[in-house]
Design a protein around this motif. Structure first.
Motif, PDB file in Angstrom:
ATOM      1  N   ILE A 273      49.505  48.084  41.691  1.00 54.20           N
ATOM      2  CA  ILE A 273      49.146  46.690  41.448  1.00 54.20           C
ATOM      3  C   ILE A 273      49.142  46.010  42.815  1.00 54.20           C
ATOM      4  N   THR A 274      48.185  45.120  43.042  1.00 55.10           N
ATOM      5  CA  THR A 274      48.177  44.350  44.284  1.00 55.10           C
ATOM      6  C   THR A 274      48.149  42.863  43.954  1.00 55.10           C
ATOM      7  N   ALA A 275      48.222  42.043  44.990  1.00 53.02           N
ATOM      8  CA  ALA A 275      48.173  40.594  44.806  1.00 53.02           C
ATOM      9  C   ALA A 275      46.854  40.149  44.188  1.00 53.02           C
ATOM     10  N   GLU A 276      45.823  40.982  44.245  1.00 51.55           N
ATOM     11  CA  GLU A 276      44.537  40.621  43.656  1.00 51.55           C
ATOM     12  C   GLU A 276      44.387  41.079  42.205  1.00 51.55           C
ATOM     13  N   THR A 277      45.388  41.781  41.659  1.00 47.75           N
ATOM     14  CA  THR A 277      45.324  42.186  40.254  1.00 47.75           C
ATOM     15  C   THR A 277      45.460  40.929  39.398  1.00 47.75           C
ATOM     16  N   THR A 278      44.486  40.690  38.548  1.00 45.43           N
ATOM     17  CA  THR A 278      44.484  39.485  37.720  1.00 45.43           C
ATOM     18  C   THR A 278      45.772  39.399  36.901  1.00 45.43           C
ATOM     19  N   GLY A 279      46.425  38.243  36.982  1.00 41.18           N
ATOM     20  CA  GLY A 279      47.633  37.973  36.215  1.00 41.18           C
ATOM     21  C   GLY A 279      48.923  38.170  36.977  1.00 41.18           C
TER      22      GLY A 279
ATOM     23  N   ALA B 215      45.621  46.898  32.661  1.00 37.48           N
ATOM     24  CA  ALA B 215      44.718  47.468  31.662  1.00 37.48           C
ATOM     25  C   ALA B 215      43.495  46.566  31.548  1.00 37.48           C
ATOM     26  N   TYR B 216      42.392  47.169  31.186  1.00 38.59           N
ATOM     27  CA  TYR B 216      41.161  46.402  31.011  1.00 38.59           C
ATOM     28  C   TYR B 216      41.292  45.517  29.781  1.00 38.59           C
ATOM     29  N   LEU B 217      40.947  44.240  29.932  1.00 38.88           N
ATOM     30  CA  LEU B 217      40.999  43.278  28.836  1.00 38.88           C
ATOM     31  C   LEU B 217      39.595  42.733  28.626  1.00 38.88           C
ATOM     32  N   ASP B 218      39.024  42.985  27.451  1.00 35.54           N
ATOM     33  CA  ASP B 218      37.647  42.579  27.151  1.00 35.54           C
ATOM     34  C   ASP B 218      37.414  41.096  27.403  1.00 35.54           C
ATOM     35  N   ARG B 219      38.317  40.256  26.889  1.00 36.60           N
ATOM     36  CA  ARG B 219      38.078  38.815  26.995  1.00 36.60           C
ATOM     37  C   ARG B 219      38.127  38.317  28.438  1.00 36.60           C
ATOM     38  N   ALA B 220      38.803  39.056  29.319  1.00 37.02           N
ATOM     39  CA  ALA B 220      38.827  38.689  30.738  1.00 37.02           C
ATOM     40  C   ALA B 220      37.748  39.429  31.518  1.00 37.02           C
ATOM     41  N   ASN B 221      37.185  40.473  30.919  1.00 42.87           N
ATOM     42  CA  ASN B 221      36.195  41.310  31.587  1.00 42.87           C
ATOM     43  C   ASN B 221      36.736  41.815  32.927  1.00 42.87           C
ATOM     44  N   ASP B 222      38.039  42.196  32.906  1.00 43.45           N
ATOM     45  CA  ASP B 222      38.696  42.607  34.140  1.00 43.45           C
ATOM     46  C   ASP B 222      39.938  43.423  33.785  1.00 43.45           C
ATOM     47  N   VAL B 223      40.472  44.085  34.790  1.00 41.30           N
ATOM     48  CA  VAL B 223      41.762  44.754  34.657  1.00 41.30           C
ATOM     49  C   VAL B 223      42.823  43.705  34.953  1.00 41.30           C
ATOM     50  N   VAL B 224      43.779  43.552  34.035  1.00 41.25           N
ATOM     51  CA  VAL B 224      44.782  42.488  34.160  1.00 41.25           C
ATOM     52  C   VAL B 224      46.175  43.024  33.855  1.00 41.25           C
ATOM     53  N   VAL B 225      47.182  42.265  34.312  1.00 40.12           N
ATOM     54  CA  VAL B 225      48.552  42.442  33.843  1.00 40.12           C
ATOM     55  C   VAL B 225      48.893  41.183  33.056  1.00 40.12           C
ATOM     56  N   LEU B 226      49.695  41.350  32.028  1.00 37.11           N
ATOM     57  CA  LEU B 226      50.068  40.238  31.169  1.00 37.11           C
ATOM     58  C   LEU B 226      51.576  40.086  31.110  1.00 37.11           C
ATOM     59  N   TYR B 227      52.054  38.835  31.115  1.00 35.54           N
ATOM     60  CA  TYR B 227      53.461  38.564  30.877  1.00 35.54           C
ATOM     61  C   TYR B 227      53.825  39.130  29.513  1.00 35.54           C
TER      62      TYR B 227
END
Length: 167
Positions: free
Chosen positions: A45-51, A65-77
């Motif tokens: 994970i880097t500082a540019e990883t969404t979330g 993980a890829y999240l359809d609604r974000a159309n990106d690879v994200v981390v979630l709380y």
């Protein structure tokens, strides 16, 4: 010469044995092989990883993980009690200077490792492991010097807040 015909009772027993075996497989499914845990290094994970910039110290979060609604690879709380993948346990600040990823990574491993040992006594004592989340060349150019220190369970999920209080 007499021709021996198959015993219908024997055929029936074989058929029922096959049916019973299939039924037992349904009752006792084969164990699935364990899913490999991701190798979590300084590029996981880097500082540019969404979330990731939304995560604060002591908060748990998912693996990317890829999240359809974000159309990106994200981390979630994610609350730690809900089987999270990671927990942030602190931040260290890299010194100003030219961007040199190997030097920033070495500093992140050193400082996060020092705090990890102080809090948990090391991997062999705690069963936990850690990794640093580094700035990227782009975020560094914008003034980002923060390195997030993250703890995780190499054998599975976190099921509670893992960060011990340190005095």
């Amino acid at each position: 010469m007499t021709l021996a015909l198959p015993n219908p009772l024997l055929r029936s027993r074989r058929r029922w044995a096959a049916v019973a075996a299939v039924a037992l497989i349904g009752v006792f499914p084969r164990a699935e092989p364990p899913q490999p845990i991701a190798v979590k290094g300084d590029d996981f994970i880097t500082a540019e990883t969404t979330g990731i910039l939304d995560i604060e110290g002591g908060e748990c979060f998912s693996d990317p993980a890829y999240l359809d609604r974000a159309n990106d690879v994200v981390v979630l709380y994610k609350p730690c009690e809900e089987r999270a993948d990671n927990e942030s346990y602190g931040f260290v600040q890299a010194a100003d200077g030219e961007w040199h990823r190997p030097a920033v990574a070495a500093y992140g491993w050193q400082e996060c490792g020092r705090d990890f040992v102080r809090r948990w006594g090391g991997q062999s004592e705690s069963g936990m492991d850690f990794y640093p989340v580094l700035p990227t060349a782009e975020t560094w150019a914008d003034g980002d010097r923060s390195i997030m220190c993250v703890v995780y369970n190499p054998d599975g999920k976190i099921t509670r807040n893992m960060v011990p209080l340190v005095h």
